[in-house]
Design a protein around this motif. Structure first.
Motif, PDB file in Angstrom:
ATOM      1  N   ILE A  12       2.907   1.055  -9.213  1.00 20.15           N
ATOM      2  CA  ILE A  12       1.567   1.646  -9.077  1.00 20.15           C
ATOM      3  C   ILE A  12       0.910   0.965  -7.881  1.00 20.15           C
ATOM      4  O   ILE A  12       0.608  -0.232  -7.927  1.00 20.15           O
ATOM      5  CB  ILE A  12       0.698   1.394 -10.338  1.00 20.15           C
ATOM      6  N   GLY A  15       1.521  -0.018  -1.160  1.00 20.32           N
ATOM      7  CA  GLY A  15       1.159  -0.574   0.146  1.00 20.32           C
ATOM      8  C   GLY A  15       2.161  -1.630   0.573  1.00 20.32           C
ATOM      9  O   GLY A  15       3.355  -1.527   0.274  1.00 20.32           O
ATOM     10  N   VAL A  82      -6.698   0.829 -13.283  1.00 17.58           N
ATOM     11  CA  VAL A  82      -5.281   1.193 -13.434  1.00 17.58           C
ATOM     12  C   VAL A  82      -4.807   0.893 -14.859  1.00 17.58           C
ATOM     13  O   VAL A  82      -4.111   1.705 -15.478  1.00 17.58           O
ATOM     14  CB  VAL A  82      -4.409   0.464 -12.383  1.00 17.58           C
ATOM     15  N   GLY A 100      -1.630  -9.269  -7.943  1.00 21.21           N
ATOM     16  CA  GLY A 100      -2.956  -9.544  -7.382  1.00 21.21           C
ATOM     17  C   GLY A 100      -3.160 -10.986  -6.958  1.00 21.21           C
ATOM     18  O   GLY A 100      -2.644 -11.918  -7.585  1.00 21.21           O
ATOM     19  N   ALA A 127       3.325 -14.077  -0.690  1.00 20.67           N
ATOM     20  CA  ALA A 127       4.041 -13.539   0.466  1.00 20.67           C
ATOM     21  C   ALA A 127       3.220 -12.386   0.993  1.00 20.67           C
ATOM     22  O   ALA A 127       2.755 -11.564   0.209  1.00 20.67           O
ATOM     23  CB  ALA A 127       5.419 -13.034   0.040  1.00 20.67           C
ATOM     24  N   GLY A 128       3.043 -12.328   2.273  1.00 19.44           N
ATOM     25  CA  GLY A 128       2.275 -11.216   2.807  1.00 19.44           C
ATOM     26  C   GLY A 128       2.220 -11.264   4.316  1.00 19.44           C
ATOM     27  O   GLY A 128       2.771 -12.173   4.951  1.00 19.44           O
ATOM     28  N   VAL A 240     -10.869  -9.920  -3.199  1.00 19.19           N
ATOM     29  CA  VAL A 240     -10.536 -11.323  -3.483  1.00 19.19           C
ATOM     30  C   VAL A 240     -11.823 -12.149  -3.550  1.00 19.19           C
ATOM     31  O   VAL A 240     -12.028 -12.945  -4.473  1.00 19.19           O
ATOM     32  CB  VAL A 240      -9.560 -11.885  -2.421  1.00 19.19           C
TER      33      VAL A 240
HETATM   34  P1  NAP Z   1      -2.222  -2.289   0.580  1.00 23.47           P
HETATM   35  O1  NAP Z   1      -1.094  -2.355   1.539  1.00 23.47           O
HETATM   36  O2  NAP Z   1      -3.599  -2.000   1.095  1.00 23.47           O
HETATM   37  O3  NAP Z   1      -1.869  -1.213  -0.558  1.00 23.47           O
HETATM   38  C1  NAP Z   1      -2.703  -0.988  -1.640  1.00 23.47           C
HETATM   39  C2  NAP Z   1      -2.134   0.140  -2.460  1.00 23.47           C
HETATM   40  O4  NAP Z   1      -2.938   0.271  -3.639  1.00 23.47           O
HETATM   41  C3  NAP Z   1      -2.155   1.495  -1.768  1.00 23.47           C
HETATM   42  O5  NAP Z   1      -1.001   2.196  -2.139  1.00 23.47           O
HETATM   43  C4  NAP Z   1      -3.411   2.147  -2.370  1.00 23.47           C
HETATM   44  O6  NAP Z   1      -3.388   3.520  -2.460  1.00 23.47           O
HETATM   45  C5  NAP Z   1      -3.287   1.630  -3.784  1.00 23.47           C
HETATM   46  N1  NAP Z   1      -4.529   1.751  -4.552  1.00 23.47           N
HETATM   47  C6  NAP Z   1      -5.745   1.276  -4.243  1.00 23.47           C
HETATM   48  N2  NAP Z   1      -6.594   1.536  -5.237  1.00 23.47           N
HETATM   49  C7  NAP Z   1      -5.894   2.202  -6.186  1.00 23.47           C
HETATM   50  C8  NAP Z   1      -6.210   2.761  -7.435  1.00 23.47           C
HETATM   51  N3  NAP Z   1      -7.452   2.668  -7.919  1.00 23.47           N
HETATM   52  N4  NAP Z   1      -5.226   3.378  -8.154  1.00 23.47           N
HETATM   53  C9  NAP Z   1      -3.969   3.461  -7.668  1.00 23.47           C
HETATM   54  N5  NAP Z   1      -3.605   2.947  -6.463  1.00 23.47           N
HETATM   55  C10 NAP Z   1      -4.569   2.339  -5.750  1.00 23.47           C
HETATM   56  O7  NAP Z   1      -2.353  -3.636  -0.272  1.00 23.47           O
HETATM   57  P2  NAP Z   1      -1.284  -4.807  -0.500  1.00 23.47           P
HETATM   58  O8  NAP Z   1      -1.350  -5.745   0.642  1.00 23.47           O
HETATM   59  O9  NAP Z   1       0.008  -4.220  -0.906  1.00 23.47           O
HETATM   60  O10 NAP Z   1      -1.995  -5.555  -1.719  1.00 23.47           O
HETATM   61  C11 NAP Z   1      -1.811  -5.123  -3.041  1.00 23.47           C
HETATM   62  C12 NAP Z   1      -2.129  -6.275  -3.982  1.00 23.47           C
HETATM   63  O11 NAP Z   1      -1.291  -7.360  -3.647  1.00 23.47           O
HETATM   64  C13 NAP Z   1      -3.559  -6.791  -3.906  1.00 23.47           C
HETATM   65  O12 NAP Z   1      -4.035  -7.062  -5.186  1.00 23.47           O
HETATM   66  C14 NAP Z   1      -3.438  -8.084  -3.123  1.00 23.47           C
HETATM   67  O13 NAP Z   1      -4.425  -9.011  -3.559  1.00 23.47           O
HETATM   68  C15 NAP Z   1      -2.057  -8.542  -3.500  1.00 23.47           C
HETATM   69  N6  NAP Z   1      -1.361  -9.363  -2.505  1.00 23.47           N
HETATM   70  C16 NAP Z   1      -1.451  -9.051  -1.186  1.00 23.47           C
HETATM   71  C17 NAP Z   1      -0.818  -9.851  -0.255  1.00 23.47           C
HETATM   72  C18 NAP Z   1      -0.919  -9.547   1.228  1.00 23.47           C
HETATM   73  O14 NAP Z   1      -0.714 -10.428   2.053  1.00 23.47           O
HETATM   74  N7  NAP Z   1      -1.246  -8.333   1.610  1.00 23.47           N
HETATM   75  C19 NAP Z   1      -0.052 -10.943  -0.667  1.00 23.47           C
HETATM   76  C20 NAP Z   1       0.074 -11.200  -2.033  1.00 23.47           C
HETATM   77  C21 NAP Z   1      -0.595 -10.398  -2.949  1.00 23.47           C
HETATM   78  P3  NAP Z   1      -3.822   4.578  -1.356  1.00 23.47           P
HETATM   79  O15 NAP Z   1      -3.258   4.123  -0.037  1.00 23.47           O
HETATM   80  O16 NAP Z   1      -3.155   5.819  -1.864  1.00 23.47           O
HETATM   81  O17 NAP Z   1      -5.313   4.640  -1.374  1.00 23.47           O
END
Ligand code: NAP
Length: 310
Positions: A12, A15, A82, A100, A127-128, A240
Motif C-alpha cells: 500500500i 513510492g 490506511v 514510517g 534507507a532512503g 515527520v
Molecule cells: P513517496 O515516494 O512519496 O511515496 C508515497 C506513496 O504513498 C505514494 O505511492 C503515494 O501515493 C502513497 N500515498 C500517500 N498517501 C496515501 C494514502 N492516503 N493512501 C494510499 N497511498 C497513499 O514516499 P516514500 O519515500 O516511499 O515514503 C513512504 C514512507 O516511508 C513514509 O512514511 C516515510 O516516512 C517512510 N520512509 C521514507 C524514507 C525516505 O528516505 N524516503 C526512508 C525510510 C522510511 P500517490 O503517489 O498515488 O499519491
C-alpha cells in the motif's frame, strides 16, 4: 539464512520505499503474488508500466484482501486512514507492517483500527534517498541498512521472525526497539539533520546580498551537501515533523544551546574549543565509515565527476 516466502504481499503506497520493496520482493522471489495499491491513478499507472506487481488497484481494502503480508508505505500522517481502509478485509493471521519514519504516532494511529487477529509489527527501514515516487525505487536500497522493528507487547514471536527474515532477505540488518526510544534516536540522526538542512538552504535563498546564482555557483564549498537533504519530499517531512513533535523539539533545543556555545567560541576567538569540537566530530565520521554505513571516499562517497561549467 532460512528463506521466507509469502503467498501474497500487498504493497500500500508505491513510492520510493514501496517500489524498492516491490523490486526486491520480485528479485528474491519472496512472494507468489504482489498486489499494489496507491492513492492516485497516475502513480498506479506508472507502477503498472514499470511492471512492479502482479495486480493493481486503487481500492486499498481490495488490495489487502487475502494478503498474508501487508506493507504500508505511505507518509506517516496517512497511516491511520490506511489502517481504517484495510481493517475490514485483512485475512486472519496476516502480518501488517509499515515503514514510517516515526513509530509512536504510527502505532497510535494504526493499532486501534486493526483487528486483534492480525499481527501488527511496526517497522522502519533506515534507507532512503531524496527522491520519491515509483521510478525512484531500486532493489538494492536496503542492502546493509538497518531496519528497526518496534513490536508491541504480546506480538506472536513467529510473526516477528517471519518479518525479520523478510527484511534480512531484502539485505537489511535488523534491530528491535521501543517505539519512544526509536523516535528519540531518529530525531537526532535523521529528523534534526533534515531540519537543519531545510533551514540553512532557506536562509541562503533568503539572503539578499548574495545572489541565487552565486549560491549555486559556489555551492560545492559545503552548501551542496545540505541541498541533497533539503530536496527531500515535502509531504513526508511535514508529516515527520508533525508526528515526532516532542522528540524533535527536544533535539532542536539541545542543538540551539550547542550552537550558541559555538557562536561564543567564534566571537571570543576560542580556537581551542573550536579545534576540540572539530576533532571530536571528525572521529564520529570515522566511526560511521568503520561501521560500514558510509564509504571512505571523498564527497560523501559520490562519484567525482568533473561537471563542465554551463
Ligand atoms: P513517496 O515516494 O512519496 O511515496 C508515497 C506513496 O504513498 C505514494 O505511492 C503515494 O501515493 C502513497 N500515498 C500517500 N498517501 C496515501 C494514502 N492516503 N493512501 C494510499 N497511498 C497513499 O514516499 P516514500 O519515500 O516511499 O515514503 C513512504 C514512507 O516511508 C513514509 O512514511 C516515510 O516516512 C517512510 N520512509 C521514507 C524514507 C525516505 O528516505 N524516503 C526512508 C525510510 C522510511 P500517490 O503517489 O498515488 O499519491
Amino acid at each position: 539464512m532460512s528463506k521466507v516466502h509469502f503467498d501474497t504481499i500487498a504493497l500500500i503506497g508505491i513510492g520510493l520505499i514501496g517500489s524498492s520493496l516491490a523490486r526486491v520482493i520480485k528479485r528474491e522471489g519472496l512472494a507468489d503474488k504482489i498486489v499494489i495499491s496507491t492513492r492516485s491513478e497516475s502513480t498506479l499507472a506508472r507502477a503498472r508500466e514499470l511492471g512492479l506487481g502482479d495486480s493493481y488497484t486503487l481500492d486499498t481494502a481490495e488490495a489487502a484482501k487475502g494478503a498474508d503480508l501487508v506493507i504500508v508505505s505511505v507518509p506517516v500522517g496517512s497511516s491511520g486512514e490506511v489502517a481504517r481502509q484495510i481493517a475490514g478485509s485483512l485475512k486472519p493471521g496476516a502480518i501488517v507492517t509499515d515503514v514510517g519514519s516515526t513509530k509512536s504516532s504510527v502505532i497510535a494511529q494504526m493499532q486501534p483500527e486493526l483487528p486483534a487477529n492480525v499481527h501488527f509489527i511496526p517497522g522502519h527501514p533506515l534507507a532512503g534517498t531524496e527522491y520519491s515516487g515509483p521510478d525512484a525505487g531500486f532493489a538494492d536500497l536496503f542492502i546493509n541498512r538497518w531496519c528497526i522493528l518496534t513490536p508491541l507487547q504480546g506480538t506472536d514471536p513467529d510473526a516477528i521472525v517471519r518479518l525479520t527474515r523478510f527484511w534480512e532477505v531484502c539485505g537489511s540488518r535488523l534491530d528491535t526497539m521501543d517505539p519512544v526510544h526509536h523516535d528519540r534516536v531518529l530525531a537526532i540522526v535523521s529528523h534534526l539533520p533534515h531540519l537543519i538542512a531545510y533551514n540553512i538552504v532557506g536562509t541562503a535563498s533568503d539572503l539578499e546580498e548574495v545572489t541565487n546564482s552565486e549560491v549555486i555557483k559556489y555551492s560545492a564549498s559545503g552548501f551542496r551537501d545540505f541541498t541533497r537533504l533539503a530536496a527531500s519530499d515535502p509531504t513526508m517531512w511535514r508529516d515527520v515533523c508533525l508526528h515526532n513533535k516532542d522528540a524533535i523539539l527536544e533535539m532542536l533545543s539541545r542543538f540551539s544551546e550547542d550552537l550558541a556555545s559555538l557562536q561564543r567560541s567564534v566571537r571570543w576567538g576560542d580556537g581551542d574549543a573550536l579545534f576540540d569540537l572539530f576533532t571530536r566530530t571528525r572521529a564520529v565520521r570515522r566511526g560511521i565509515i568503520d561501521a560500514g554505513q558510509e564509504v571512505d571516499a571523498p564527497d560523501f562517497g559520490r562519484q567525482k565527476a568533473a561537471v563542465p561549467p554551463k
